[in-house]
Design an enzyme around this catalytic site. Sequence first.
Site, mmCIF file in Angstrom:
data_model
loop_
_atom_site.group_PDB
_atom_site.id
_atom_site.type_symbol
_atom_site.label_atom_id
_atom_site.label_comp_id
_atom_site.label_asym_id
_atom_site.label_seq_id
_atom_site.Cartn_x
_atom_site.Cartn_y
_atom_site.Cartn_z
ATOM 1 N N ILE A 8 34.935 -49.920 -62.762
ATOM 2 C CA ILE A 8 35.163 -48.500 -62.458
ATOM 3 C C ILE A 8 36.246 -47.915 -63.362
ATOM 4 O O ILE A 8 36.116 -46.797 -63.866
ATOM 5 C CB ILE A 8 35.530 -48.357 -60.961
ATOM 6 C CG1 ILE A 8 34.294 -48.685 -60.090
ATOM 7 C CG2 ILE A 8 36.066 -46.967 -60.657
ATOM 8 C CD1 ILE A 8 34.575 -48.797 -58.596
ATOM 9 N N VAL A 23 50.459 -55.349 -62.767
ATOM 10 C CA VAL A 23 51.045 -54.289 -61.937
ATOM 11 C C VAL A 23 51.968 -54.826 -60.839
ATOM 12 O O VAL A 23 52.637 -54.054 -60.160
ATOM 13 C CB VAL A 23 49.956 -53.368 -61.318
ATOM 14 C CG1 VAL A 23 49.197 -52.628 -62.406
ATOM 15 C CG2 VAL A 23 49.018 -54.126 -60.383
ATOM 16 N N ASN A 55 44.087 -47.929 -60.384
ATOM 17 C CA ASN A 55 42.750 -48.494 -60.138
ATOM 18 C C ASN A 55 42.760 -50.021 -60.058
ATOM 19 O O ASN A 55 41.887 -50.619 -59.414
ATOM 20 C CB ASN A 55 41.818 -48.021 -61.266
ATOM 21 C CG ASN A 55 40.506 -48.752 -61.297
ATOM 22 O OD1 ASN A 55 39.604 -48.480 -60.497
ATOM 23 N ND2 ASN A 55 40.367 -49.728 -62.201
ATOM 24 N N TYR A 59 40.195 -57.812 -56.514
ATOM 25 C CA TYR A 59 38.911 -57.567 -55.857
ATOM 26 C C TYR A 59 37.908 -58.621 -56.309
ATOM 27 O O TYR A 59 37.430 -59.429 -55.506
ATOM 28 C CB TYR A 59 38.432 -56.143 -56.154
ATOM 29 C CG TYR A 59 37.063 -55.851 -55.614
ATOM 30 C CD1 TYR A 59 36.789 -56.039 -54.264
ATOM 31 C CD2 TYR A 59 36.039 -55.411 -56.453
ATOM 32 C CE1 TYR A 59 35.510 -55.796 -53.770
ATOM 33 C CE2 TYR A 59 34.767 -55.164 -55.952
ATOM 34 C CZ TYR A 59 34.517 -55.361 -54.621
ATOM 35 O OH TYR A 59 33.261 -55.128 -54.145
ATOM 36 N N TYR A 113 42.021 -57.429 -48.155
ATOM 37 C CA TYR A 113 41.590 -56.351 -49.053
ATOM 38 C C TYR A 113 41.430 -55.038 -48.272
ATOM 39 O O TYR A 113 41.894 -53.979 -48.699
ATOM 40 C CB TYR A 113 40.275 -56.746 -49.723
ATOM 41 C CG TYR A 113 39.703 -55.683 -50.632
ATOM 42 C CD1 TYR A 113 40.175 -55.510 -51.930
ATOM 43 C CD2 TYR A 113 38.683 -54.836 -50.189
ATOM 44 C CE1 TYR A 113 39.650 -54.530 -52.759
ATOM 45 C CE2 TYR A 113 38.153 -53.856 -51.006
ATOM 46 C CZ TYR A 113 38.641 -53.701 -52.295
ATOM 47 O OH TYR A 113 38.123 -52.721 -53.101
ATOM 48 N N PRO A 156 35.726 -45.274 -53.633
ATOM 49 C CA PRO A 156 34.322 -45.622 -53.895
ATOM 50 C C PRO A 156 33.717 -46.374 -52.713
ATOM 51 O O PRO A 156 34.437 -47.054 -51.974
ATOM 52 C CB PRO A 156 34.402 -46.570 -55.111
ATOM 53 C CG PRO A 156 35.817 -46.500 -55.615
ATOM 54 C CD PRO A 156 36.648 -46.085 -54.441
HETATM 55 N N1 NAD Z 1 33.229 -52.324 -56.869
HETATM 56 C C1 NAD Z 1 33.254 -51.898 -55.627
HETATM 57 O O1 NAD Z 1 32.305 -52.107 -54.845
HETATM 58 C C2 NAD Z 1 34.455 -51.141 -55.120
HETATM 59 C C3 NAD Z 1 34.326 -50.437 -53.913
HETATM 60 C C4 NAD Z 1 35.394 -49.739 -53.439
HETATM 61 C C5 NAD Z 1 36.580 -49.711 -54.138
HETATM 62 N N2 NAD Z 1 36.698 -50.386 -55.315
HETATM 63 C C6 NAD Z 1 37.984 -50.311 -56.011
HETATM 64 O O2 NAD Z 1 37.775 -49.772 -57.297
HETATM 65 C C7 NAD Z 1 38.735 -50.318 -58.202
HETATM 66 C C8 NAD Z 1 38.028 -50.954 -59.375
HETATM 67 O O3 NAD Z 1 37.116 -51.904 -58.866
HETATM 68 P P1 NAD Z 1 36.080 -52.689 -59.779
HETATM 69 O O4 NAD Z 1 34.925 -52.968 -58.928
HETATM 70 O O5 NAD Z 1 35.910 -51.993 -61.071
HETATM 71 O O6 NAD Z 1 36.916 -54.043 -59.958
HETATM 72 P P2 NAD Z 1 36.930 -55.142 -61.077
HETATM 73 O O7 NAD Z 1 37.368 -56.395 -60.402
HETATM 74 O O8 NAD Z 1 35.648 -55.139 -61.838
HETATM 75 O O9 NAD Z 1 38.099 -54.611 -62.019
HETATM 76 C C9 NAD Z 1 39.433 -54.639 -61.603
HETATM 77 C C10 NAD Z 1 40.322 -54.632 -62.823
HETATM 78 O O10 NAD Z 1 41.690 -54.755 -62.370
HETATM 79 C C11 NAD Z 1 42.355 -55.665 -63.220
HETATM 80 N N3 NAD Z 1 43.493 -56.275 -62.542
HETATM 81 C C12 NAD Z 1 43.445 -57.168 -61.516
HETATM 82 N N4 NAD Z 1 44.685 -57.551 -61.193
HETATM 83 C C13 NAD Z 1 45.537 -56.880 -62.019
HETATM 84 C C14 NAD Z 1 46.945 -56.862 -62.168
HETATM 85 N N5 NAD Z 1 47.743 -57.619 -61.397
HETATM 86 N N6 NAD Z 1 47.485 -56.062 -63.102
HETATM 87 C C15 NAD Z 1 46.696 -55.299 -63.907
HETATM 88 N N7 NAD Z 1 45.353 -55.284 -63.813
HETATM 89 C C16 NAD Z 1 44.785 -56.064 -62.883
HETATM 90 C C17 NAD Z 1 41.276 -56.702 -63.564
HETATM 91 O O11 NAD Z 1 41.643 -57.459 -64.717
HETATM 92 C C18 NAD Z 1 40.052 -55.831 -63.754
HETATM 93 O O12 NAD Z 1 39.922 -55.386 -65.089
HETATM 94 C C19 NAD Z 1 39.571 -51.293 -57.393
HETATM 95 O O13 NAD Z 1 40.720 -50.632 -56.921
HETATM 96 C C20 NAD Z 1 38.654 -51.648 -56.239
HETATM 97 O O14 NAD Z 1 39.379 -52.071 -55.112
HETATM 98 C C21 NAD Z 1 35.654 -51.096 -55.821
#
Ligand code: NAD
Length: 254
Positions: free
Chosen positions: A17, A61, A87, A91, A154, A184
């Site tokens: 995302i 972060v 973001n 996850y 989570y 999302p």
């Molecule tokens: N995919 C879904 O179904 C979904 C649904 C609701 C909410 N979200 C939220 O959307 C956001 C993005 O989700 P996604 O599905 O793209 O996740 P993803 O796991 O594909 O990407 C998450 C990114 O965060 C980075 N990350 C993790 N820990 C980190 C840290 N300590 N410091 C810096 N970067 C770090 C990872 O390297 C990765 O690039 C998140 O906040 C997630 O909780 C996702």
Amino acid sequence: MRLKDKVAIITGAAQGIGAAIAEGYGREGAKVVIADIVDGQDAVAAVEKTGSEAIYVKVDVTSQEGCDAMAEAAVKQFGRLDILVNNAAMYGNIVKKPFMEITTEEWNKVMEVNTTGPFHCTKSVFPHMKEKGGRIINVGSSVLFEGPLGFPHYVASKGAVFSFTRTMARELGAHNINVNSLAPGYTQSEGSKKVENARTTKGPSSEELVLQKRCLKKSGLPEYMIGTAIFLASDDSEFITGQLVLCDGGASFH
Ligand SMILES: NC(=O)c1ccc[n+]([C@@H]2O[C@H](COP(=O)([O-])OP(=O)(O)OC[C@H]3O[C@@H](n4cnc5c(N)ncnc54)[C@H](O)[C@@H]3O)[C@@H](O)[C@H]2O)c1
């Protein structure tokens, strides 16, 4: 272009995302800092393809010093800072399981990244926004309303992200900083595919469950988050703060 010459930091933008939002911001003219713990050069290249500029900054972060350095790098490179998208989240590495099997270390790690991370990043960008205003978008999740099984740490972390959004909107409003949450629903990202593959809980997949409930009968894609993320960063949402926008195809009503 709705974000022309604005500078945005997007954490966790190497994939999923965050990467989709980065590309969308690039198309709207924003210069983007891809801030991630893993390599983000592909996301930088995708933004550059839109005709805009981007840099990758490696950051964890959970480190306040790291987040401060990230904000400094943005200002050094682009001369200003207007938008923060919190973001990054733990996850994709989560293994869904019954709550009694979740250790305190696992609980704390999720909280540290998902809840303390946005706190750190907000502190880091504030000095650069407090005189001229800015936008902070905290990526939450529909799970905070739904409470799905298998990852209570989570779910609780995303509840905290929304509460944090509310209190920061109040505190930073006097500085003309809007703070909102984009939540999302289940989205087909690298992270969600990994979670699904690793789960030890039984029953229908998350995709099957969500499609039963969703008004719009299609899979959630990262690019569906772009429009809302642009709206919340642009002048179009100038008078909106402290709010949560649910982007889940109508899977849940609140
Ligand atoms: N995919 C879904 O179904 C979904 C649904 C609701 C909410 N979200 C939220 O959307 C956001 C993005 O989700 P996604 O599905 O793209 O996740 P993803 O796991 O594909 O990407 C998450 C990114 O965060 C980075 N990350 C993790 N820990 C980190 C840290 N300590 N410091 C810096 N970067 C770090 C990872 O390297 C990765 O690039 C998140 O906040 C997630 O909780 C996702």
